[in-house]
Design a protein around this motif. Structure first.
Motif, PDB file in Angstrom:
ATOM      1  N   PHE A 130      42.001  42.685  35.140  1.00 21.65           N
ATOM      2  CA  PHE A 130      41.720  44.102  34.920  1.00 21.65           C
ATOM      3  C   PHE A 130      40.668  44.638  35.889  1.00 21.65           C
ATOM      4  CE2 PHE A 130      43.683  42.519  31.144  1.00 21.65           C
ATOM      5  CZ  PHE A 130      44.444  43.562  30.674  1.00 21.65           C
ATOM      6  N   LEU A 131      40.557  43.965  37.033  1.00 20.21           N
ATOM      7  CA  LEU A 131      39.598  44.385  38.050  1.00 20.21           C
ATOM      8  C   LEU A 131      40.283  44.500  39.400  1.00 20.21           C
ATOM      9  CD1 LEU A 131      36.628  42.064  37.035  1.00 20.21           C
ATOM     10  CD2 LEU A 131      36.657  44.566  36.852  1.00 20.21           C
ATOM     11  N   GLY A 132      39.712  45.326  40.253  1.00 20.40           N
ATOM     12  CA  GLY A 132      40.142  45.465  41.633  1.00 20.40           C
ATOM     13  C   GLY A 132      38.919  45.766  42.475  1.00 20.40           C
ATOM     14  N   LYS A 191      36.605  43.041  43.076  1.00 15.90           N
ATOM     15  CA  LYS A 191      37.329  41.855  43.535  1.00 15.90           C
ATOM     16  C   LYS A 191      37.588  41.973  45.033  1.00 15.90           C
ATOM     17  CE  LYS A 191      40.838  39.974  41.407  1.00 15.90           C
ATOM     18  NZ  LYS A 191      40.386  38.574  41.368  1.00 15.90           N
ATOM     19  N   PHE A 192      37.542  40.834  45.680  1.00 17.38           N
ATOM     20  CA  PHE A 192      37.755  40.786  47.118  1.00 17.38           C
ATOM     21  C   PHE A 192      38.868  39.781  47.426  1.00 17.38           C
ATOM     22  CE2 PHE A 192      33.527  42.350  46.494  1.00 17.38           C
ATOM     23  CZ  PHE A 192      33.315  43.254  47.510  1.00 17.38           C
ATOM     24  N   PRO A 193      39.514  39.916  48.603  1.00 16.95           N
ATOM     25  CA  PRO A 193      39.269  40.885  49.668  1.00 16.95           C
ATOM     26  C   PRO A 193      39.786  42.281  49.308  1.00 16.95           C
ATOM     27  CG  PRO A 193      41.124  39.493  50.223  1.00 16.95           C
ATOM     28  CD  PRO A 193      40.545  38.925  48.972  1.00 16.95           C
ATOM     29  N   ALA A 194      39.183  43.269  49.882  1.00 14.82           N
ATOM     30  CA  ALA A 194      39.476  44.652  49.535  1.00 14.82           C
ATOM     31  C   ALA A 194      40.937  45.007  49.771  1.00 14.82           C
ATOM     32  CB  ALA A 194      38.568  45.583  50.335  1.00 14.82           C
ATOM     33  N   ALA A 195      41.514  44.505  50.847  1.00 11.58           N
ATOM     34  CA  ALA A 195      42.889  44.872  51.175  1.00 11.58           C
ATOM     35  C   ALA A 195      43.876  44.414  50.104  1.00 11.58           C
ATOM     36  CB  ALA A 195      43.278  44.261  52.525  1.00 11.58           C
ATOM     37  N   LYS A 196      43.549  43.332  49.426  1.00 13.84           N
ATOM     38  CA  LYS A 196      44.462  42.783  48.425  1.00 13.84           C
ATOM     39  C   LYS A 196      44.299  43.447  47.070  1.00 13.84           C
ATOM     40  CE  LYS A 196      45.213  38.319  48.393  1.00 13.84           C
ATOM     41  NZ  LYS A 196      45.080  36.851  48.147  1.00 13.84           N
ATOM     42  N   TYR A 197      43.106  44.027  46.813  1.00 12.46           N
ATOM     43  CA  TYR A 197      42.817  44.517  45.469  1.00 12.46           C
ATOM     44  C   TYR A 197      42.446  45.997  45.463  1.00 12.46           C
ATOM     45  CZ  TYR A 197      42.928  39.645  44.087  1.00 12.46           C
ATOM     46  OH  TYR A 197      43.335  38.356  43.845  1.00 12.46           O
ATOM     47  N   GLN A 198      43.259  46.820  46.097  1.00 13.04           N
ATOM     48  CA  GLN A 198      43.041  48.260  46.039  1.00 13.04           C
ATOM     49  C   GLN A 198      43.307  48.809  44.640  1.00 13.04           C
ATOM     50  OE1 GLN A 198      41.823  50.549  48.498  1.00 13.04           O
ATOM     51  NE2 GLN A 198      41.131  48.507  49.137  1.00 13.04           N
ATOM     52  N   THR A 199      44.040  48.064  43.823  1.00 14.99           N
ATOM     53  CA  THR A 199      44.246  48.429  42.425  1.00 14.99           C
ATOM     54  C   THR A 199      43.965  47.201  41.566  1.00 14.99           C
ATOM     55  OG1 THR A 199      46.582  47.770  42.302  1.00 14.99           O
ATOM     56  CG2 THR A 199      46.116  49.986  43.109  1.00 14.99           C
ATOM     57  N   SER A 200      43.826  47.420  40.283  1.00 15.63           N
ATOM     58  CA  SER A 200      43.754  46.294  39.354  1.00 15.63           C
ATOM     59  C   SER A 200      45.146  45.705  39.203  1.00 15.63           C
ATOM     60  CB  SER A 200      43.228  46.763  38.001  1.00 15.63           C
ATOM     61  OG  SER A 200      44.109  47.703  37.427  1.00 15.63           O
TER      62      SER A 200
END
Length: 515
Positions: A318-320, A324-333
């Motif tokens: 439930f996090l992005g 959470k990193f890397p940023a490119a992978k977790y632009q959304t939850s």
């Protein structure tokens, strides 16, 4: 856990390796002295090492799968996966859980399947729990026989601690599986049938009641706070066991509520002393673990070279970014809660600090929804796609306060119940309860949903209060027939039948689809 690092190899071999399941196998053990060269339980250090390994065994069991997520709000259909995320094929299992389609969850979680990493099939196997129970039974037996250089008070405390772990494990299993095999003998050799869960909880309540006063309120070493059995944790366990039985033993419900109130009053007498509701701005300390608010928890840290399963805790999905990193992978939850559900918990027009501190885009029906409530165990920066810590908050003070309020309301002691529920609301700077906010019992239920979201209580609260039968309270409710046939339980692995002619599985799941 730091204390677990002191475990000795002999204890780990004893507890973790030589207790295979199946009645004649896990109940008929080689004598301890034969396993340890006849030199074990000779000192306080031996007892410490043994009890630490028992905690470790239970932690290993809940750390191997997404059991917290599988038994929380997701099972009542309140969560969904973000379809635009690259990990959607695996995280959509939360929607299958929400339909209570556990057979698909389990059989679709085999090697190579989309959500195999969650290892749901392991939840059906109760072997690890019985290993912890057997370890407790043996330890209690050896303590009663006598361990050199232990004072009488130390002996009583260790017996109480082992009793707590045993009772907690039975409580955990009852909520997962319903009726369980119950025994307290150190070397049980005869096969046993499953025992009615209400009777099991009665036995555990009596057992815990006998030993609760032998436990300390807290520990001098703050590193042990919440990680070892304390009087506060034991009182919280007794409250939970009584409230569980109240939901299934109607004739004695008021007696269970009275016991819950009694335990709650004793525990609340320590609010501000042994335990405290911390200001909400200090929440990161709570989720990190070992805070003054913790009554009982399991904690491991990568700083101690512990094995961290980043899929096991609830909050990771439930996090992005930026949590959470890397940023490119977790632009959304990866997952979110339904906006309608969040509006029911946190009405838009009512102030509540939890809305601001625990959530991002709280009402969004998409990947903008996040729960920074669980961000305390995530790396603060960098490219690490994992957790720095695993903290499983089992019981904390606000949970016990709200159980106290619930029991009081069930007994018709509304003014006292309102005082208790308002302790939690005051911490959140939320307006106090008044009748305009709905019936008190319903309000307390919702307050538990608000305060404890994602901590593994919601499904069990729905079950024990029977709200799981109503569309008003669950997005995918059970029918009365499904409930009575055990659709609220988890399936039990057929391995439990091995060498035990008296053992049975959960009928609802075996008569639906075999496992």
């Amino acid at each position: 856990m730091k204390v677990i690092k002191k475990n000795i190899a002999a204890v780990i071999l004893l507890i973790c390796m030589v207790l295979p399941l199946g009645c004649k196998k896990y109940l008929n053990l080689t004598p301890l002295t034969e396993l340890t060269g006849n030199n074990f339980y000779k000192s306080k250090g031996d007892v410490e090492a043994n009890i630490s390994s028992i905690y470790l065994k239970f932690f290993e069991k809940i750390n191997e799968s997404w059991v917290i997520g599988a038994t929380g709000e997701s099972r009542s259909g309140e969560a969904f996966a973000i379809s635009t995320h690259e990990f959607y094929p695996s995280r959509r299992v939360v929607e299958v859980l929400g339909n209570n389609d556990l057979m698909t969850v389990i059989t679709g979680a085999g090697s190579g399947s989309a959500w195999s990493g969650f290892k749901f099939s392991l939840i059906t196997n109760w072997k690890g729990y019985y290993q912890a129970i057997q370890g407790c039974n043996i330890l209690i037996s050896k303590l009663k026989e006598g361990v050199p250089n232990l004072s009488e008070n130390e002996k009583k405390r260790y017996i109480a601690e082992a009793t707590f772990i045993r009772c907690f494990t039975y409580f955990w299993m009852v909520r997962l599986y319903g009726d369980v095999v119950y025994y307290t003998n150190p070397y049980q050799s005869e096969p046993l049938p499953r025992e009615n869960m209400v009777a099991v909880m009665k036995a555990c309540i009596a057992d815990m009641k006998e030993h609760v006063n032998d436990l300390p309120w807290t520990f001098q070493d703050p590193a042990l706070r919440g990680l070892r059995a304390s009087k506060g944790g034991a009182l919280a366990l007794m409250m939970h066991m009584n409230m569980w039985n109240a939901g299934f033993d109607d004739a004695a419900a008021n007696a269970y509520y009275e016991e819950t109130v009694k335990c709650g009053q004793e525990l609340l007498s320590q609010n501000g002393n042994a335990y405290s509701l911390l200001p909400l701005e200090r929440w990161p300390e709570v989720i990190k673990g070992r805070s003054e608010e913790s009554l009982f928890e399991f904690y491991q840290s990568i700083n101690y070279s512990d094995k961290i399963n980043y899929l096991a805790p609830f909050g990771e999905s439930f996090l992005g970014y930026p949590y959470k990193f890397p940023a490119a992978k977790y632009q959304t939850s990866l997952m979110a809660f339904r906006g309608a559900y969040m509006e029911k918990l946190f009405p838009r027009d009512l102030a509540d600090k939890r809305k601001d501190l625990w959530y991002v885009d709280i009402y969004a029906n998409n990947g903008r929804f996040m729960m920074p409530k669980f961000a305390g165990n995530i790396y603060a920066s960098g490219n690490e796609d994992q957790l720095a810590d695993n903290s499983f908050l089992i019981f904390r003070l606000s949970d016990a306060i709200l159980l106290h309020a619930e029991a009081l309301a069930e007994l018709g002691r509304d003014p006292e119940a309102i005082n208790s529920v308002n302790l939690v609301r005051a911490r959140a700077s939320a307006i106090p309860y008044d009748i305009g906010q709905g019936p008190l019992k319903d309000f307390i239920f919702l307050e538990r949903c608000r305060e404890l979201q994602g901590e593994g209580h919601a499904w069990f609260d729905l079950v024990r209060t029977k709200r799981i039968l109503s569309q008003r309270w669950a997005n995918h409710p059970l029918t009365l027939d499904q409930f009575n046939r055990g659709a609220w339980t988890w399936p039990i692995d057929s391995e439990a039948l091995k060498d035990n002619p008296l053992m049975t599985l959960n009928d609802y799941w075996t008569n639906t689809v075999g496992i």
